[in-house]
Design a protein around this motif. Sequence first.
Motif, PDB file in Angstrom:
ATOM      1  N   LYS A  51      22.754   1.875   2.597  1.00  0.00           N
ATOM      2  CA  LYS A  51      21.882   1.652   3.923  1.00  0.00           C
ATOM      3  C   LYS A  51      21.017   2.836   4.212  1.00  0.00           C
ATOM      4  O   LYS A  51      19.738   2.282   4.516  1.00  0.00           O
ATOM      5  CB  LYS A  51      22.980   1.556   5.013  1.00  0.00           C
ATOM      6  N   VAL A  52      21.226   3.835   3.698  1.00  0.00           N
ATOM      7  CA  VAL A  52      20.043   4.944   3.624  1.00  0.00           C
ATOM      8  C   VAL A  52      19.037   4.715   2.950  1.00  0.00           C
ATOM      9  O   VAL A  52      17.761   4.835   3.269  1.00  0.00           O
ATOM     10  CB  VAL A  52      20.751   6.335   3.648  1.00  0.00           C
ATOM     11  N   ASN A  53      19.360   4.094   1.591  1.00  0.00           N
ATOM     12  CA  ASN A  53      18.157   3.633   0.839  1.00  0.00           C
ATOM     13  C   ASN A  53      17.245   2.736   1.505  1.00  0.00           C
ATOM     14  O   ASN A  53      16.049   2.864   1.377  1.00  0.00           O
ATOM     15  CB  ASN A  53      18.795   2.999  -0.579  1.00  0.00           C
ATOM     16  N   GLU A  54      18.087   1.879   2.187  1.00  0.00           N
ATOM     17  CA  GLU A  54      17.192   0.695   2.825  1.00  0.00           C
ATOM     18  C   GLU A  54      16.354   1.137   4.038  1.00  0.00           C
ATOM     19  O   GLU A  54      15.160   1.047   4.258  1.00  0.00           O
ATOM     20  CB  GLU A  54      18.043  -0.160   3.493  1.00  0.00           C
ATOM     21  N   TRP A  55      17.070   2.229   4.685  1.00  0.00           N
ATOM     22  CA  TRP A  55      16.494   2.880   5.852  1.00  0.00           C
ATOM     23  C   TRP A  55      15.118   3.608   5.510  1.00  0.00           C
ATOM     24  O   TRP A  55      14.052   3.590   6.017  1.00  0.00           O
ATOM     25  CB  TRP A  55      17.301   4.033   6.337  1.00  0.00           C
ATOM     26  N   LEU A  56      15.173   4.714   4.470  1.00  0.00           N
ATOM     27  CA  LEU A  56      14.024   5.566   4.062  1.00  0.00           C
ATOM     28  C   LEU A  56      12.892   4.585   3.485  1.00  0.00           C
ATOM     29  O   LEU A  56      11.798   4.719   3.650  1.00  0.00           O
ATOM     30  CB  LEU A  56      14.533   6.299   3.013  1.00  0.00           C
ATOM     31  N   ALA A  57      13.260   3.413   2.552  1.00  0.00           N
ATOM     32  CA  ALA A  57      12.260   2.256   2.338  1.00  0.00           C
ATOM     33  C   ALA A  57      11.695   1.605   3.329  1.00  0.00           C
ATOM     34  O   ALA A  57      10.429   1.508   3.388  1.00  0.00           O
ATOM     35  CB  ALA A  57      13.022   1.396   1.247  1.00  0.00           C
ATOM     36  N   PHE A  58      12.224   1.407   4.430  1.00  0.00           N
ATOM     37  CA  PHE A  58      11.762   0.905   5.678  1.00  0.00           C
ATOM     38  C   PHE A  58      10.866   1.631   6.124  1.00  0.00           C
ATOM     39  O   PHE A  58       9.694   1.141   6.406  1.00  0.00           O
ATOM     40  CB  PHE A  58      13.007   0.456   6.641  1.00  0.00           C
ATOM     41  N   LEU A  59      11.230   2.883   6.136  1.00  0.00           N
ATOM     42  CA  LEU A  59      10.155   3.766   6.950  1.00  0.00           C
ATOM     43  C   LEU A  59       8.973   3.998   6.108  1.00  0.00           C
ATOM     44  O   LEU A  59       7.749   4.037   6.389  1.00  0.00           O
ATOM     45  CB  LEU A  59      10.724   5.221   7.034  1.00  0.00           C
ATOM     46  N   ASN A  60       9.240   4.254   4.548  1.00  0.00           N
ATOM     47  CA  ASN A  60       8.010   4.257   3.872  1.00  0.00           C
ATOM     48  C   ASN A  60       7.146   3.150   3.809  1.00  0.00           C
ATOM     49  O   ASN A  60       5.719   3.114   3.736  1.00  0.00           O
ATOM     50  CB  ASN A  60       8.523   4.570   2.430  1.00  0.00           C
ATOM     51  N   GLU A  61       7.857   1.805   3.746  1.00  0.00           N
ATOM     52  CA  GLU A  61       6.997   0.595   3.845  1.00  0.00           C
ATOM     53  C   GLU A  61       6.120   0.406   5.335  1.00  0.00           C
ATOM     54  O   GLU A  61       5.398  -0.429   5.134  1.00  0.00           O
ATOM     55  CB  GLU A  61       8.093  -0.648   3.501  1.00  0.00           C
ATOM     56  N   ASN A  62       6.712   1.109   6.115  1.00  0.00           N
ATOM     57  CA  ASN A  62       6.138   0.496   7.417  1.00  0.00           C
ATOM     58  C   ASN A  62       5.418   1.957   8.032  1.00  0.00           C
ATOM     59  O   ASN A  62       5.261   2.288   9.079  1.00  0.00           O
ATOM     60  CB  ASN A  62       7.017   0.224   8.435  1.00  0.00           C
ATOM     61  N   MET A  63       4.662   2.959   6.953  1.00  0.00           N
ATOM     62  CA  MET A  63       4.206   4.167   7.498  1.00  0.00           C
ATOM     63  C   MET A  63       3.135   4.112   8.334  1.00  0.00           C
ATOM     64  O   MET A  63       3.140   4.784   9.298  1.00  0.00           O
ATOM     65  CB  MET A  63       3.883   4.927   6.010  1.00  0.00           C
ATOM     66  N   GLU A  64       2.471   3.026   8.579  1.00  0.00           N
ATOM     67  CA  GLU A  64       1.334   2.881   9.435  1.00  0.00           C
ATOM     68  C   GLU A  64       1.755   2.905  11.061  1.00  0.00           C
ATOM     69  O   GLU A  64       1.400   3.589  11.532  1.00  0.00           O
ATOM     70  CB  GLU A  64       0.458   1.632   9.237  1.00  0.00           C
ATOM     71  N   ASP A  65       2.724   2.012  11.022  1.00  0.00           N
ATOM     72  CA  ASP A  65       3.509   2.251  12.448  1.00  0.00           C
ATOM     73  C   ASP A  65       4.210   3.299  12.705  1.00  0.00           C
ATOM     74  O   ASP A  65       4.189   3.691  13.715  1.00  0.00           O
ATOM     75  CB  ASP A  65       4.465   0.896  12.547  1.00  0.00           C
ATOM     76  N   VAL A  66       4.940   3.869  11.605  1.00  0.00           N
ATOM     77  CA  VAL A  66       5.552   5.226  11.799  1.00  0.00           C
ATOM     78  C   VAL A  66       4.709   6.155  12.482  1.00  0.00           C
ATOM     79  O   VAL A  66       4.950   6.804  13.244  1.00  0.00           O
ATOM     80  CB  VAL A  66       6.390   5.666  10.459  1.00  0.00           C
TER      81      VAL A  66
ATOM     82  N   GLU B 176      18.516   2.180  15.017  1.00  0.00           N
ATOM     83  CA  GLU B 176      19.613   1.335  14.651  1.00  0.00           C
ATOM     84  C   GLU B 176      20.175   2.166  13.217  1.00  0.00           C
ATOM     85  O   GLU B 176      21.317   2.081  13.010  1.00  0.00           O
ATOM     86  CB  GLU B 176      19.091  -0.120  14.387  1.00  0.00           C
ATOM     87  N   TYR B 177      19.370   2.376  12.361  1.00  0.00           N
ATOM     88  CA  TYR B 177      19.808   2.742  11.033  1.00  0.00           C
ATOM     89  C   TYR B 177      20.463   4.257  11.441  1.00  0.00           C
ATOM     90  O   TYR B 177      21.470   4.336  10.693  1.00  0.00           O
ATOM     91  CB  TYR B 177      18.173   3.057  10.160  1.00  0.00           C
ATOM     92  N   TRP B 178      19.807   5.158  12.096  1.00  0.00           N
ATOM     93  CA  TRP B 178      20.439   6.171  12.420  1.00  0.00           C
ATOM     94  C   TRP B 178      22.061   6.143  12.883  1.00  0.00           C
ATOM     95  O   TRP B 178      22.825   6.613  12.357  1.00  0.00           O
ATOM     96  CB  TRP B 178      19.692   6.783  13.674  1.00  0.00           C
ATOM     97  N   ASP B 179      22.218   5.264  13.927  1.00  0.00           N
ATOM     98  CA  ASP B 179      23.561   4.939  14.316  1.00  0.00           C
ATOM     99  C   ASP B 179      24.401   4.395  13.409  1.00  0.00           C
ATOM    100  O   ASP B 179      25.778   4.691  13.544  1.00  0.00           O
ATOM    101  CB  ASP B 179      23.365   3.833  15.589  1.00  0.00           C
ATOM    102  N   GLU B 180      24.025   3.790  12.356  1.00  0.00           N
ATOM    103  CA  GLU B 180      24.558   3.091  11.453  1.00  0.00           C
ATOM    104  C   GLU B 180      25.032   4.152  10.530  1.00  0.00           C
ATOM    105  O   GLU B 180      26.091   4.029   9.741  1.00  0.00           O
ATOM    106  CB  GLU B 180      24.182   1.602  10.680  1.00  0.00           C
TER     107      GLU B 180
END
Length: 114
Positions: free
Chosen positions: A17-32, A83-87
Amino acid sequence: MNIECTRFRVKQGKTEKVNEWLAFLNENMEDVLVTLEGEKMYVETIFREVLNGEEYLYWYAVQGTGGMDVDESEHWIDKKHIEYWDECIDETFKPVDLKTEVVMIPEKVRNSMN
């Protein structure tokens, strides 16, 4: 200006799930990056480590004063991040704030942060 590096423990069994979270942040960097503006976050970096069989995430941040807290944000990226943080983050572990000893920011960079 606030400069910090804090260690948080990942819950057992949440590595994927952390792998997914970090990938999510990297893949959405413009919005981040858009959300960092409201937080007055100049630099935010996440490090990862496995130590003695426990997984940890470290947040390194350089932040201006008066920024919005991520919990106050209505942006979809922040809501998903929480959500990722809480999980994934083990709230039974007291976060460890590493002690800042030396801050090296060239004057012209520091001036652009004000």
